[in-house]
Scaffold this motif. Structure first.
Motif, PDB file in Angstrom:
ATOM      1  N   SER A 127       0.828  -1.212   0.000  1.00 21.77           N
ATOM      2  CA  SER A 127       0.000   0.000   0.000  1.00 21.77           C
ATOM      3  C   SER A 127       0.865   1.266   0.000  1.00 21.77           C
ATOM      4  CB  SER A 127      -0.920   0.024   1.223  1.00 21.77           C
ATOM      5  OG  SER A 127      -0.160   0.192   2.412  1.00 21.77           O
ATOM      6  N   GLU A 128       0.277   2.341  -0.455  1.00 16.78           N
ATOM      7  CA  GLU A 128       0.960   3.640  -0.490  1.00 16.78           C
ATOM      8  C   GLU A 128       1.380   4.084   0.909  1.00 16.78           C
ATOM      9  OE1 GLU A 128      -0.263   8.290  -1.398  1.00 16.78           O
ATOM     10  OE2 GLU A 128      -1.311   6.689  -2.464  1.00 16.78           O
ATOM     11  N   GLU A 129       0.477   3.933   1.882  1.00 13.54           N
ATOM     12  CA  GLU A 129       0.789   4.373   3.248  1.00 13.54           C
ATOM     13  C   GLU A 129       1.950   3.585   3.846  1.00 13.54           C
ATOM     14  OE1 GLU A 129      -2.558   4.411   5.852  1.00 13.54           O
ATOM     15  OE2 GLU A 129      -3.478   6.166   4.916  1.00 13.54           O
ATOM     16  N   ALA A 130       2.006   2.287   3.578  1.00 13.26           N
ATOM     17  CA  ALA A 130       3.092   1.462   4.111  1.00 13.26           C
ATOM     18  C   ALA A 130       4.434   1.886   3.525  1.00 13.26           C
ATOM     19  CB  ALA A 130       2.829  -0.015   3.821  1.00 13.26           C
ATOM     20  N   GLN A 131       4.451   2.156   2.207  1.00 10.84           N
ATOM     21  CA  GLN A 131       5.704   2.586   1.581  1.00 10.84           C
ATOM     22  C   GLN A 131       6.114   3.971   2.055  1.00 10.84           C
ATOM     23  OE1 GLN A 131       5.764   1.880  -2.774  1.00 10.84           O
ATOM     24  NE2 GLN A 131       6.954   0.092  -2.171  1.00 10.84           N
ATOM     25  N   LYS A 132       5.133   4.832   2.228  1.00  7.37           N
ATOM     26  CA  LYS A 132       5.439   6.199   2.663  1.00  7.37           C
ATOM     27  C   LYS A 132       5.997   6.203   4.085  1.00  7.37           C
ATOM     28  CE  LYS A 132       3.409  10.811   2.204  1.00  7.37           C
ATOM     29  NZ  LYS A 132       2.195  11.571   1.827  1.00  7.37           N
ATOM     30  N   ALA A 133       5.468   5.315   4.943  1.00  5.34           N
ATOM     31  CA  ALA A 133       5.899   5.250   6.338  1.00  5.34           C
ATOM     32  C   ALA A 133       7.071   4.289   6.542  1.00  5.34           C
ATOM     33  CB  ALA A 133       4.733   4.807   7.219  1.00  5.34           C
ATOM     34  N   HIS A 134       7.447   3.590   5.478  1.00  4.67           N
ATOM     35  CA  HIS A 134       8.486   2.551   5.575  1.00  4.67           C
ATOM     36  C   HIS A 134       8.144   1.562   6.691  1.00  4.67           C
ATOM     37  CE1 HIS A 134      11.072   4.621   2.711  1.00  4.67           C
ATOM     38  NE2 HIS A 134      10.841   5.740   3.371  1.00  4.67           N
ATOM     39  N   GLU A 135       6.884   1.164   6.756  1.00  6.14           N
ATOM     40  CA  GLU A 135       6.398   0.258   7.796  1.00  6.14           C
ATOM     41  C   GLU A 135       6.092  -1.106   7.167  1.00  6.14           C
ATOM     42  OE1 GLU A 135       5.754  -1.714  10.659  1.00  6.14           O
ATOM     43  OE2 GLU A 135       6.030   0.383  11.274  1.00  6.14           O
ATOM     44  N   TYR A 136       6.920  -2.088   7.497  1.00  4.35           N
ATOM     45  CA  TYR A 136       6.781  -3.414   6.880  1.00  4.35           C
ATOM     46  C   TYR A 136       6.748  -4.548   7.904  1.00  4.35           C
ATOM     47  CZ  TYR A 136       8.439  -0.464   3.044  1.00  4.35           C
ATOM     48  OH  TYR A 136       8.581   0.550   2.131  1.00  4.35           O
ATOM     49  N   ASN A 137       6.612  -4.217   9.180  1.00  3.26           N
ATOM     50  CA  ASN A 137       6.631  -5.253  10.209  1.00  3.26           C
ATOM     51  C   ASN A 137       5.468  -6.230  10.085  1.00  3.26           C
ATOM     52  OD1 ASN A 137       9.001  -4.492  11.504  1.00  3.26           O
ATOM     53  ND2 ASN A 137       7.967  -3.019  12.826  1.00  3.26           N
ATOM     54  N   HIS A 138       4.317  -5.746   9.580  1.00  2.66           N
ATOM     55  CA  HIS A 138       3.160  -6.640   9.457  1.00  2.66           C
ATOM     56  C   HIS A 138       3.431  -7.758   8.455  1.00  2.66           C
ATOM     57  CE1 HIS A 138       2.845  -3.282   6.711  1.00  2.66           C
ATOM     58  NE2 HIS A 138       1.814  -3.775   6.059  1.00  2.66           N
ATOM     59  N   PHE A 139       4.248  -7.488   7.442  1.00  4.65           N
ATOM     60  CA  PHE A 139       4.621  -8.545   6.497  1.00  4.65           C
ATOM     61  C   PHE A 139       5.595  -9.535   7.154  1.00  4.65           C
ATOM     62  CE2 PHE A 139       4.117  -4.758   3.564  1.00  4.65           C
ATOM     63  CZ  PHE A 139       2.848  -5.104   3.147  1.00  4.65           C
ATOM     64  N   LYS A 140       6.557  -8.989   7.877  1.00  4.43           N
ATOM     65  CA  LYS A 140       7.573  -9.839   8.516  1.00  4.43           C
ATOM     66  C   LYS A 140       6.930 -10.793   9.527  1.00  4.43           C
ATOM     67  CE  LYS A 140      11.109  -6.234   8.055  1.00  4.43           C
ATOM     68  NZ  LYS A 140      11.988  -5.282   8.782  1.00  4.43           N
ATOM     69  N   GLU A 141       5.944 -10.296  10.279  1.00  2.23           N
ATOM     70  CA  GLU A 141       5.275 -11.129  11.279  1.00  2.23           C
ATOM     71  C   GLU A 141       4.541 -12.292  10.630  1.00  2.23           C
ATOM     72  OE1 GLU A 141       2.781  -8.512  13.486  1.00  2.23           O
ATOM     73  OE2 GLU A 141       4.452  -7.493  14.499  1.00  2.23           O
ATOM     74  N   ILE A 142       3.871 -12.017   9.520  1.00  5.71           N
ATOM     75  CA  ILE A 142       3.131 -13.071   8.812  1.00  5.71           C
ATOM     76  C   ILE A 142       4.084 -14.144   8.304  1.00  5.71           C
ATOM     77  CG2 ILE A 142       1.731 -13.574   6.766  1.00  5.71           C
ATOM     78  CD1 ILE A 142       0.180 -12.195   8.985  1.00  5.71           C
ATOM     79  N   ILE A 143       5.197 -13.712   7.715  1.00  4.45           N
ATOM     80  CA  ILE A 143       6.192 -14.649   7.189  1.00  4.45           C
ATOM     81  C   ILE A 143       6.816 -15.453   8.319  1.00  4.45           C
ATOM     82  CG2 ILE A 143       8.410 -14.838   5.999  1.00  4.45           C
ATOM     83  CD1 ILE A 143       7.565 -12.314   4.395  1.00  4.45           C
ATOM     84  N   ASN A 144       7.131 -14.797   9.443  1.00  4.22           N
ATOM     85  CA  ASN A 144       7.724 -15.480  10.590  1.00  4.22           C
ATOM     86  C   ASN A 144       6.782 -16.517  11.196  1.00  4.22           C
ATOM     87  OD1 ASN A 144      10.095 -14.024  10.368  1.00  4.22           O
ATOM     88  ND2 ASN A 144       9.486 -12.470  11.854  1.00  4.22           N
ATOM     89  N   ASP A 145       5.475 -16.300  11.034  1.00  7.69           N
ATOM     90  CA  ASP A 145       4.484 -17.254  11.542  1.00  7.69           C
ATOM     91  C   ASP A 145       4.257 -18.419  10.579  1.00  7.69           C
ATOM     92  OD1 ASP A 145       4.101 -15.943  13.903  1.00  7.69           O
ATOM     93  OD2 ASP A 145       2.323 -14.847  13.265  1.00  7.69           O
ATOM     94  N   GLY A 146       4.976 -18.405   9.445  1.00  7.07           N
ATOM     95  CA  GLY A 146       4.917 -19.543   8.540  1.00  7.07           C
ATOM     96  C   GLY A 146       4.035 -19.386   7.326  1.00  7.07           C
ATOM     97  N   THR A 147       3.481 -18.191   7.108  1.00  2.22           N
ATOM     98  CA  THR A 147       2.642 -17.964   5.924  1.00  2.22           C
ATOM     99  C   THR A 147       3.459 -17.240   4.862  1.00  2.22           C
ATOM    100  OG1 THR A 147       0.664 -17.756   7.318  1.00  2.22           O
ATOM    101  CG2 THR A 147       0.505 -16.939   5.066  1.00  2.22           C
ATOM    102  N   PRO A 148       3.680 -17.867   3.716  1.00  2.00           N
ATOM    103  CA  PRO A 148       4.518 -17.235   2.686  1.00  2.00           C
ATOM    104  C   PRO A 148       3.832 -16.072   1.984  1.00  2.00           C
ATOM    105  CG  PRO A 148       3.637 -19.305   1.878  1.00  2.00           C
ATOM    106  CD  PRO A 148       3.233 -19.216   3.323  1.00  2.00           C
ATOM    107  N   ILE A 149       4.654 -15.135   1.529  1.00  2.00           N
ATOM    108  CA  ILE A 149       4.173 -13.962   0.794  1.00  2.00           C
ATOM    109  C   ILE A 149       4.970 -13.825  -0.498  1.00  2.00           C
ATOM    110  CG2 ILE A 149       4.148 -11.420   0.765  1.00  2.00           C
ATOM    111  CD1 ILE A 149       3.508 -11.443   3.716  1.00  2.00           C
ATOM    112  N   VAL A 150       4.272 -13.514  -1.578  1.00  2.00           N
ATOM    113  CA  VAL A 150       4.925 -13.109  -2.819  1.00  2.00           C
ATOM    114  C   VAL A 150       4.507 -11.671  -3.097  1.00  2.00           C
ATOM    115  CG1 VAL A 150       5.163 -13.470  -5.300  1.00  2.00           C
ATOM    116  CG2 VAL A 150       4.971 -15.439  -3.781  1.00  2.00           C
ATOM    117  N   MET A 151       5.474 -10.766  -3.173  1.00  2.00           N
ATOM    118  CA  MET A 151       5.184  -9.367  -3.488  1.00  2.00           C
ATOM    119  C   MET A 151       5.357  -9.126  -4.977  1.00  2.00           C
ATOM    120  SD  MET A 151       7.029  -7.210  -0.429  1.00  2.00           S
ATOM    121  CE  MET A 151       6.399  -7.275   1.252  1.00  2.00           C
ATOM    122  N   PHE A 152       4.540  -8.219  -5.529  1.00  2.00           N
ATOM    123  CA  PHE A 152       4.699  -7.847  -6.934  1.00  2.00           C
ATOM    124  C   PHE A 152       4.605  -6.331  -7.091  1.00  2.00           C
ATOM    125  CE2 PHE A 152       0.088  -8.145  -6.591  1.00  2.00           C
ATOM    126  CZ  PHE A 152      -0.370  -7.105  -7.386  1.00  2.00           C
TER     127      PHE A 152
END
Length: 341
Positions: A127-152
């Motif tokens: 999202s625009e807000e996430a990139q503007k705030a450089h806030e990506y912890n919500h993605f890291k938490e999901i990946i650390n819990d074992g759910t894979p993410i593919v970004m495009f």
């Protein structure tokens, strides 16, 4: 009604892992009796109710992919989704699509909601807000819990995951070079996406092309904003106060605005003003007169590649697969807004 706590909330409050909470609530012999009692009492206090799907997630698959896109009105994202759905259907997966509406809060909420056993993995564009705030912890938490993410498309180096991108920098460099080869000497840059990773890369490509050709940067004909409103408020001044013979627009809406303003100001397009826009949407490319020369991002192909990457990771027996970044080459589609070489 009293709000129900989640495994993540309990883990955070008690300063233990989600796995420890789950095992304690299921009487795993791996967890001490003291820790079990502590976690169970806290879970009861917080009105925790087990998610049956979530509890069985390690032993079964939902065969469902979650897709989060920033904007449903953007034709590029619609094309990407079409590609994802095509591959998912072929592989026997269902797809749930959610829209962040460029909101960090909604993006994070959607990730948490769907990762609680509803889906096997995510395909998303930040999202625009996430990139503007450089806030990506919500993605890291999901990946650390074992759910894979593919970004495009919109990605970040701060999150380790599979990614599918286009060559934004090279595409912008080559598009600007094309305008220079047509004889353009005063090429304006118009951007309403300067707060996004793709916008910054495209602007850098434009600047590099100028440098490669020993053309001085003229900041008076460079308009870099974070919104359509900002671009629309300032675009007329570019035309009124400067002599320009070329325009490189970094987004579909920017391309449309450039063409309309060029026509309004009496430019003969492409005879004395050539325009190239990024994103090959129906609005920008075909329904305007003259039709726009655009950089095609191959949205359907991006979706197909992203879906294949995610499904391959979900179905692989390897636990430590190396993350990959796939680069999709763009193509310049020449139409009526640029002269022929």
């Amino acid at each position: 009604m009293k709000a129900k706590a989640t495994l993540k909330q309990i883990a955070k409050e008690l300063n233990v892992s989600v796995s420890t909470v789950s095992k304690a609530l299921n009487d795993s012999p791996e967890i001490s009796e003291q820790t079990k009692i502590k976690i169970k009492e806290y879970a009861k206090l917080k009105n925790y109710k087990p998610n049956v799907i979530g509890l069985n997630l390690k032993n079964r698959k939902t065969k469902t992919i979650g897709v989060i896109i920033p904007n449903i009105l953007n034709s590029f994202f619609a094309k990407v989704f079409s590609g994802i759905e095509k591959v998912a259907d072929k592989k026997g997966y269902n797809v749930i699509m959610c829209i962040s509406n460029e909101s960090l809060e909604k993006e994070a909420h959607t990730l948490e909601m769907l990762s609680n056993g509803t889906i096997d993995g995510f395909i998303l564009s930040i999202s625009e807000e996430a990139q503007k705030a450089h806030e990506y912890n919500h993605f890291k938490e999901i990946i650390n819990d074992g759910t894979p993410i593919v970004m495009f498309d919109r990605t970040t180096d701060e999150v380790e995951c599979d990614k599918v991108i286009v060559d934004d920098f090279d595409s912008a460099l080559n598009s600007t070079q094309h305008l220079i080869d047509l004889g353009c000497k005063n090429i304006a840059l118009l951007s309403s996406v300067d707060n996004l990773s793709v916008g910054k890369l495209r602007a850098e490509g434009y600047l590099q092309a100028l440098k490669n050709n020993n053309i001085s940067v003229n900041n008076k004909i460079i308009l870099r904003t974070d919104s359509e409103e900002g671009l629309n408020e300032n675009i007329e001044a570019i035309f009124d106060n400067n002599v320009i013979d070329g325009i490189f627009a970094l987004d579909e809406n920017d391309s449309v605005a450039a063409l309309k303003m060029g026509v309004k100001k009496g430019y003969n397009i492409p005879e004395n003003l050539s325009i190239i826009g990024f994103a090959d949407g129906i609005l920008a490319s075909r329904r305007l007169s003259p039709s726009l020369t655009t950089v095609s991002q191959h949205g359907i192909e991006i979706g197909e590649v992203a879906a294949k990457l995610l499904i391959e990771r979900l179905e692989s027996k390897e636990e430590n697969m190396v993350y990959v970044t796939k680069v999709i080459k763009t193509k310049l589609k020449e139409r009526e807004s640029t002269r022929k070489l």
